[in-house]
Each structure stands twice: as structure tokens, then as C-alpha cells.
Design an enzyme around this catalytic site. Structure first.
Site, PDB file in Angstrom:
ATOM      1  N   LYS A  69       0.818  -1.214   0.000  1.00 31.89           N
ATOM      2  CA  LYS A  69       0.000   0.000   0.000  1.00 31.89           C
ATOM      3  C   LYS A  69       0.846   1.255   0.000  1.00 31.89           C
ATOM      4  CE  LYS A  69      -4.639  -0.097   1.567  1.00 31.89           C
ATOM      5  NZ  LYS A  69      -5.426  -0.748   2.545  1.00 31.89           N
ATOM      6  N   ARG A  70       1.915   1.212   0.756  1.00 36.03           N
ATOM      7  CA  ARG A  70       2.760   2.407   0.845  1.00 36.03           C
ATOM      8  C   ARG A  70       3.694   2.534  -0.343  1.00 36.03           C
ATOM      9  NH1 ARG A  70       5.918   2.419   5.834  1.00 36.03           N
ATOM     10  NH2 ARG A  70       6.625   4.398   4.988  1.00 36.03           N
TER      11      ARG A  70
END
Ligand code: GLU
Length: 467
Positions: free
Chosen positions: A239-240
């Protein structure tokens, strides 16, 4: 050559991410390069996990990126009678059979095989039982247990699977719904798909699909499997690190042309060229130049490309794009000509539309405070008379052009013996609240006389109050 027909066939069980979108892009580019047809097909046979909102999101993402489709969207859930017809054909030809093995038993047998160190495979026990259809019967495909299945992959080169590695896969579940490997083949046959371009995670499915094509007597399409994209440390995208819904890039102020340019280079190249117009991409795109090694997600590079496209975008268009980002900051910018002038001073200074909107704030709202260090240095008692002087001169000025303002400051510098920066910084602080901004004369000219005088007065009040 027959007409090229490609397809993008996402499952609407989640948001579209970078990987899936790049698949769409490559299929779109290949179709456009060959003046062919690009099809959108929604693989929604998993009724429990498929959601209408994801279909909408897929369409919105593709529209945003300009990946227009010529046919579809087709929905697999609306094509069940077609799959049934093909299943029946295989059953009639003895190439498929009914199976009533209990899923729980299959699971036990799978685990036992694993425990024995074997590859779990269906043992074919229903093959010759001659079962009839029933409420608990699935249909299995009779997979040849001898020989090998190979193809020349346009992305990966020659690939070969020993048929013994495969088993009799379920092609229709007991509930009458076809499984992915079967539905995809029937769709690609009936939609006349000539090139299947997709992620390399589908390589293990390909021999199974090829055997189904052969059983149905249909010619094979070309297959081209694309490499994955990894994070910088070689791990999976998280996600990051890039694994965000495509529309989140739009929300972050990334331009579609930047993202398209970025994505294409994650799995394809044309010499060492980095920046491509859409026309160039269509002209140069070929499967032969797809990368052999995984792409690496690099946020810096995406931002670099975005800066480039921000600079390239014509100002009226950039203004239109910037407005929603200003709105998010509570700025209702109605005058598009004004926003275009503003954007013209920020398009070489920002990496995203979010950043540009933040930098543009002072053009719409007088500074609520002054940057502390700068104010101490530049908004002093000592400079107050000069600021008063600047104010008067500006007030007396007719045309508020950048050139005339420049002249005013030059004259003042000569007359007072003060360096330009000594004159500019206090004014900059007064107008923008900070010591860093676009060119001061542009800023003054855009803000206009009335607003500039108001802000100078406010800064003078601040000086008189402080000391
Ligand atoms: N629906 C499949 C997926 O989302 C695509 C299958 C294919 O391209 O053959 O991965």
C-alpha cells in the site's frame, strides 16, 4: 494479417491497481498500434466477491487514463448460456465428464498428497464412471496425461509444460457456473481475440487453456505474458509503495499522461527514451520490446514525469485541472483566466496538482500569518519607510504589468542603493506570507493593485504592532 483484437478482462472484486491497469494499457496500445479492436470484458462469475462499484471504478479509471474500449463491457455473468453450450459440446465428444466428488473429500486427498510430498492432483476417479448431471455434479475436463503443451510466448519466449503436471480441472462447478480457465477460453474464442496480453501470474493457466482450445478445435491466440512490478527492495508492492487504487493517483494530483508514460516504461522500452507522447507510444509499441525483467516501482520517477507533464499542459487546461484541488482547500476559484495566470507561475515549481494548489493558496487568500524567521529578518521597522514608498509608487501606477513593476523596483533600487533582494523579500512576505514564491513581479501583477495595497498595509500594521 487478420484484424488484431485484444481484451482487458478484470474481475470486479477490488480496485484497479497499477499491475492490472498496465495490462489494460498494453492491450490498448497493441490494438491501437495495429488499428485493431480493444475489448473490455468484466469477469464477474464470482458473484459473491464481484461488486458493481468496482465495475464503475474500473470504467472510471480507464476513462481517466484515456484507455477507451471499442467493444463491451461484456459481462461473463450474462453469458452463461454460451458457456453451457460449449460445456455440452465437450461432454458430447467425451472430452469432459461429470464428477460428484465431495469437495471435503477432495480437500482431504489434497492434504494427504501434500503430506506424501506429492503435487496435489485430482486422481481422475470419476473419469469413467459415466455419471449423469445432478445437483452435486461438477464437470471436469479430460486433460491429456501424456505429452507436453508448449507455446511461443511473445513476452517470455518458448514455454513448455509437461501434461502430467496438469490434472482434470473443473470447468463447470456444481452450481452451473463455469470456472475461470474455461470461461476465458470460450470468451476469447467467441470474441475473436487474437492476442492475449496479461500478467505472468497467468502462465500456469496457459497450458490448461491451450488444451481447452485444442479440444474445442479452435486456433490459438498469441500469448504474451508481462513481467510483474516490484518494490525497490525487490519485494511485492504494498500500500505504501505503489499498490494503491489507480484513482488514488488522480487524487494525489498525478496527470493521466504522466501515469500512462510511467506505467508503460515499467514493462516496455524503446531505446533509452523516457518521455513519450501518446502518438509515439502507439507508433512504437511492440510485444518484442516488453521487458524481460521485473519493473521496479520508483515514486521519484513518477513525480519527475508528472512535473514534466504539468509544464507541458496548456494553461487553460491546467487551470481546469487545478480547480478541484483548490476546492479541496476551500478555495472556490470561479475565474478560470485568473487560475490560468496563477498556474502559469507554478507549473515549473510543482510536482503534483496537490502541491500546486497548496502553493497557489496565497493568490486566493491573504496570508493569515508570516513565516517567522523571514518576518524577523525582513518585516522590520527599518524597512517600513521603504515599504510605504513602494506602496505609494504602486498606487500611482497605471498599468499593472510585470514589466512596469520590474521598472519600479529597478528605479527604487538605484535611488535607495538597496539591493533588489532587500526590496523584494519584505514585499514577498507581505503578499505571500513566505520568503519563497514565484517571481515577485508576476505575483504583484496577478494579485492586482487593490489586493497588493491591502496586503502591504497589513504588513505595515504588523511591523508597527510588533515593535
Ligand atoms: N480476470 C483475470 C484477472 O483479473 C484476467 C484473466 C486473463 O487475462 O486471462 O486476472
Amino acid at each position: 494479417m487478420t484484424e488484431v483484437r485484444t481484451r482487458f478482462s478484470p474481475s470486479p472484486t477490488g480496485s484497479l491497481h497499477l499491475g492490472g491497469t498496465r495490462t489494460a494499457l498494453f492491450n490498448w496500445l497493441f490494438a491501437r498500434h495495429h488499428s485493431g479492436v480493444f475489448i473490455l470484458r468484466i469477469e464477474d462469475t464470482d458473484r459473491e466477491r464481484s461488486e458493481e462499484r468496482y465495475v464503475k471504478e474500473i470504467e472510471e479509471s480507464m476513462n481517466w487514463l484515456g484507455l477507451n474500449w471499442d467493444e463491451g463491457p461484456y459481462f461473463q455473468s450474462e453469458r452463461l448460456p454460451i458457456y453451457r453450450k460449449y460445456i455440452q459440446r465437450l461432454l458430447d465428444q467425451g472430452l469432459a465428464y461429470y464428477c460428484d466428488c465431495d469437495p471435503a473429500d477432495l480437500e482431504v486427498r489434497r492434504k494427504e498428497a501434500l503430506a506424501r510430498g506429492e503435487k496435489p492432483k485430482y486422481d481422475g476417479r470419476c473419469r469413467d464412471r459415466g455419471l449423469k448431471p445432478g445437483s452435486h455434479t461438477a464437470v471436469r475436463f479430460k486433460t491429456s496425461q501424456t505429452g507436453a503443451t508448449h507455446w511461443h510466448d511473445r513476452g517470455k519466449g518458448p514455454i513448455c509444460f509437461d501434461n502430467q503436471e496438469l490434472d482434470d480441472l473443473v470447468i463447470q462447478r456444481a452450481d452451473g457456473i463455469p470456472t475461470y480457465n474455461f470461461a476465458v477460453v470460450v470468451d476469447d474464442i467467441t470474441m475473436g481475440v487474437t492476442h492475449v496480453i496479461r500478467g505472468e501470474d497467468h502462465i500456469p493457466n496457459t497450458p490448461r487453456q491451450i488444451l481447452i482450445y485444442q479440444a474445442l478445435g479452435s486456433p490459438l491466440p498469441e500469448f504474451a505474458h508481462m513481467t510483474v512490478t516490484l518494490a525497490k527492495d525487490g519485494g511485492k508492492l504494498s500500500k505504501r509503495r505503489g499498490a494503491i487504487p489507480i484513482l488514488a493517483y488522480r487524487d494525489r494530483g498525478i496527470l493521466p499522461q504522466a501515469l500512462v508514460n510511467y506505467m508503460v516504461r515499467l514493462g516496455w522500452g524503446h531505446g533509452d527514451q523516457e518521455i513519450f507522447s501518446r502518438e509515439e507510444l502507439i507508433k512504437y509499441f511492440s510485444l518484442e520490446h516488453m521487458s524481460k525483467s521485473p519493473g521496479v516501482y520508483d515514486e521519484e520517477k513518477l513525480l519527475w514525469l508528472n512535473s514534466h507533464y504539468l509544464k507541458e499542459t496548456p494553461l487553460p487546461e491546467l487551470a481546469r485541472l487545478l480547480v478541484p484541488f483548490l476546492e479541496r482547500l476551500g478555495i472556490a476559484a470561479q475565474n478560470l483566466d485568473y487560475v490560468a495566470r496563477v498556474a502559469g507561475t507554478l507549473n515549473t515549481r510543482s510536482k503534483t496538482l496537490v502541491e500546486m494548489a497548496e502553493m497557489a493558496r496565497f493568490y486566493f487568500q491573504a496570508p493569515a500569518s508570516y513565516e517567522e524567521k523571514g518576518a524577523k529578518k525582513f518585516l522590520t521597522q527599518e524597512i517600513a519607510p521603504t515599504l510605504e514608498d513602494i506602496k505609494k509608487r504602486l498606487e500611482a501606477m497605471g498599468e499593472f504589468s510585470e514589466a512596469a513593476i520590474n521598472q519600479l523596483f529597478q528605479d527604487l533600487s538605484t535611488e535607495t542603493g538597496r539591493k533588489m533582494v532587500q526590496l523584494a523579500q519584505p514585499v514577498r512576505l507581505a503578499l505571500t506570507g513566505t520568503t519563497v514564491s514565484p517571481g515577485l513581479f508576476d505575483v504583484i501583477s496577478i494579485l492586482g493593485k487593490e489586493e497588493v495595497l491591502k496586503r502591504l498595509n497589513r504588513a505595515l500594521d504588523f511591523i508597527y504592532k510588533e515593535q
